[in-house]
Design a protein around this motif. Structure first.
Motif, short mmCIF file in Angstrom:
data_model
loop_
_atom_site.label_atom_id
_atom_site.label_comp_id
_atom_site.label_asym_id
_atom_site.label_seq_id
_atom_site.Cartn_x
_atom_site.Cartn_y
_atom_site.Cartn_z
N ARG A 156 -5.45 -0.19 -7.13
CA ARG A 156 -4.19 0.39 -6.70
C ARG A 156 -3.21 0.48 -7.87
O ARG A 156 -3.02 -0.49 -8.61
N VAL A 202 -7.54 -6.11 0.93
CA VAL A 202 -7.28 -4.81 1.53
C VAL A 202 -7.75 -3.69 0.62
O VAL A 202 -8.29 -2.68 1.08
N SER A 203 -7.54 -3.85 -0.68
CA SER A 203 -7.88 -2.76 -1.60
C SER A 203 -7.99 -3.27 -3.02
O SER A 203 -7.44 -4.31 -3.39
N PRO A 234 -4.09 5.10 -4.85
CA PRO A 234 -5.42 4.72 -5.34
C PRO A 234 -5.73 5.34 -6.70
O PRO A 234 -5.37 6.48 -6.97
N TYR A 290 -12.01 5.00 -5.64
CA TYR A 290 -12.40 4.66 -4.27
C TYR A 290 -12.08 3.19 -4.01
O TYR A 290 -12.03 2.37 -4.93
N ASN A 291 -11.87 2.86 -2.76
CA ASN A 291 -11.56 1.49 -2.38
C ASN A 291 -12.83 0.80 -1.88
O ASN A 291 -13.27 1.07 -0.76
N PHE A 317 -13.23 -2.01 -0.70
CA PHE A 317 -12.98 -2.95 0.39
C PHE A 317 -12.46 -2.26 1.65
O PHE A 317 -12.06 -2.91 2.60
N GLU A 318 -12.52 -0.92 1.67
CA GLU A 318 -11.88 -0.18 2.76
C GLU A 318 -12.44 -0.54 4.13
O GLU A 318 -11.69 -0.69 5.10
N LYS A 319 -13.72 -0.71 4.25
CA LYS A 319 -14.32 -1.01 5.55
C LYS A 319 -14.92 -2.41 5.59
O LYS A 319 -15.73 -2.71 6.48
N SER A 320 -14.53 -3.23 4.65
CA SER A 320 -15.09 -4.59 4.61
C SER A 320 -14.12 -5.58 5.23
O SER A 320 -12.96 -5.26 5.52
N HIS A 321 -14.58 -6.78 5.44
CA HIS A 321 -13.75 -7.87 5.95
C HIS A 321 -13.89 -9.07 5.02
O HIS A 321 -14.02 -10.21 5.48
N MET A 325 0.83 -1.21 0.00
CA MET A 325 0.00 0.00 0.00
C MET A 325 0.86 1.26 0.00
O MET A 325 0.53 2.26 -0.65
#
Length: 271
Positions: A211, A207-208, A166, A169-170, A172-176, A161
């Motif tokens: 990128r 993670v993202s 970027p 927008y990401n 997966f930024e707040k996902s698991h 990272m």
């Protein structure tokens, strides 16, 4: 039949080890009884409880690739030694039972690092396998029937990272979401339409996406004909402990890079 018997005898006589590319218990028992010859099972699961075992992470349909992986694994695990004459019992036509015998020297192939890619990568071996499976499936189906390209960088996510930026927008930024989750194939298939690499943690968390990798490409040597996506894969794996798995949009091949080197090439249509 005496001529045929002589040819077979020449193949099987004075071997130093046997590599069994099968999990069939009856076949294993036949060879295990030959105590003078070490027997190594190479399979996706050690269903026969073999003492000497090399885990096959992918079902290599190419015989040469399968044997190369087995030899590298057996050498790395000190189950065979350089210069050993090895008898490989595998399959070419039958999906279950071995139908092919090949004799090779343990050092006949130049080591590619394919075994090391799965076993000694920073990321979990299961994660590496899952990413390969995603790339292979994406290579088979594409996006609405059209070929797509994709780049997955696996492991050492924090450093990756830091060496990227970027493009959008990401998601997966707040996902698991993990690469092994059933919903992941659908999501990655959709996001692969846009540029940029997927970054995946050692444990498989995505993670993202999107990128742009920024390591300098100077000094990275990739085969002629491969483009910017492959160059970025080589460069990021040279500068971090990550590995990179690339699906080529132009020829549909899946390639893996580690430590700046191309170590594996697969045709999705063969899996």
């Amino acid at each position: 039949m005496s001529g045929l018997a002589g040819v077979v005898d020449d193949i099987v006589t004075d071997v130093d080890a046997v590599l069994l590319f099968t999990a069939d218990s009856s076949t294993y028992e036949q060879f295990e009884s030959e105590e003078a010859i070490p027997t190594v099972v190479v399979a996706q699961e050690n269903a026969v409880g073999a003492t000497d075992f090399v885990e096959l992470p992918l079902e290599f349909t190419d015989i040469v690739g399968r044997i190369r992986f087995g030899l590298e694994g057996a050498l790395d695990e000190d189950l065979i030694t350089e210069g050993d004459e090895v008898l490989c019992l595998t399959r070419a036509f039958d999906e279950n039972d071995p139908d092919t015998i090949i004799r090779v020297r343990a050092d006949q192939f130049t080591r590619t690092g394919v075994y090391d890619l799965f076993v000694n990568s920073r990321a979990d071996s299961d994660v590496v396998r899952d990413v390969f499976e995603v790339a292979i499936e994406l290579g088979k189906k594409g996006q609405k029937g059209k070929p797509v390209g994709a780049l997955f960088v696996v492991g050492d996510a924090g450093k990756v990272m830091n060496k990227s930026r970027p493009l959008s927008y990401n998601p997966f930024e707040k996902s698991h979401v993990h690469v092994g989750d059933p919903i992941v194939n659908v999501m990655l298939k959709e996001f692969s339409r846009l540029d940029g690499a997927f970054v995946i943690s050692d444990g498989g968390k995505i993670v993202s996406a999107y990128r742009y990798l920024e390591p300098a490409a100077e000094g990275v040597d990739i085969p002629k004909g491969l483009g910017a996506r492959h160059m970025a894969a080589g460069a990021i794996t040279r500068d971090t402990t990550a590995i990179a798995i690339v699906l080529s949009e132009s020829d549909g091949m899946v390639r893996a890079f580690k430590s700046g080197e191309l170590v594996l090439e697969l045709d999705p249509e063969e899996y």
